[in-house]
Design an enzyme around this catalytic site. Sequence first.
Site, PDB file in Angstrom:
ATOM      1  N   HIS A  12     -46.568 -17.002 109.406  1.00  0.00           N
ATOM      2  CA  HIS A  12     -47.585 -17.005 108.359  1.00  0.00           C
ATOM      3  C   HIS A  12     -47.449 -15.719 107.542  1.00  0.00           C
ATOM      4  CE1 HIS A  12     -50.283 -20.028 110.667  1.00  0.00           C
ATOM      5  NE2 HIS A  12     -49.512 -20.631 109.792  1.00  0.00           N
ATOM      6  N   ASP A  65     -42.887 -26.862 107.367  1.00  0.00           N
ATOM      7  CA  ASP A  65     -43.366 -27.080 108.741  1.00  0.00           C
ATOM      8  C   ASP A  65     -43.025 -28.497 109.188  1.00  0.00           C
ATOM      9  OD1 ASP A  65     -44.505 -24.518 108.746  1.00  0.00           O
ATOM     10  OD2 ASP A  65     -46.471 -25.256 108.131  1.00  0.00           O
ATOM     11  N   HIS A  92     -52.782 -25.668 104.957  1.00  0.00           N
ATOM     12  CA  HIS A  92     -51.905 -26.671 105.572  1.00  0.00           C
ATOM     13  C   HIS A  92     -52.020 -26.636 107.101  1.00  0.00           C
ATOM     14  CE1 HIS A  92     -49.572 -23.005 105.657  1.00  0.00           C
ATOM     15  NE2 HIS A  92     -48.668 -23.551 106.440  1.00  0.00           N
TER      16      HIS A  92
END
Length: 127
Positions: A12, A65, A92
């Site tokens: 992230h 992802d 998301h």
Amino acid sequence: MEGQRCIALIAHDEKKDDMADFARHHQKVLASFRIVATGTTGGRVQEACPGLEVIRLKSGPLGGDQQIGAMIATGEVDMLIFFTDPLTAMPHDVDVKALTRLATVYDIPMALNRATAENLIDFNSAD
């Protein structure tokens, strides 16, 4: 390379510096893997470790992802290192949950923080 194990790297935004530092410290071990990564994370790893070959997929929020999840489901990814940021809401988030679910369903080693990733890499460097 045929037979080469594949590791997926994702981080992230608030964890990308940590991932780049992790890759720099473990460049020798990571070089023995086929490396796939989400777009921005892969770019940061390549900047930190120009000698590593990193296959960059789409950015996480743009489907990266899910691309890695599909690779887990087809047996192409052997290990997932995903530095998550539990303190920041992710738009998301459902993709993130799906990805960690797939890693669990297909029983591949998964690290969601640096401490666990260090242990996985140390274990794999003993091979």
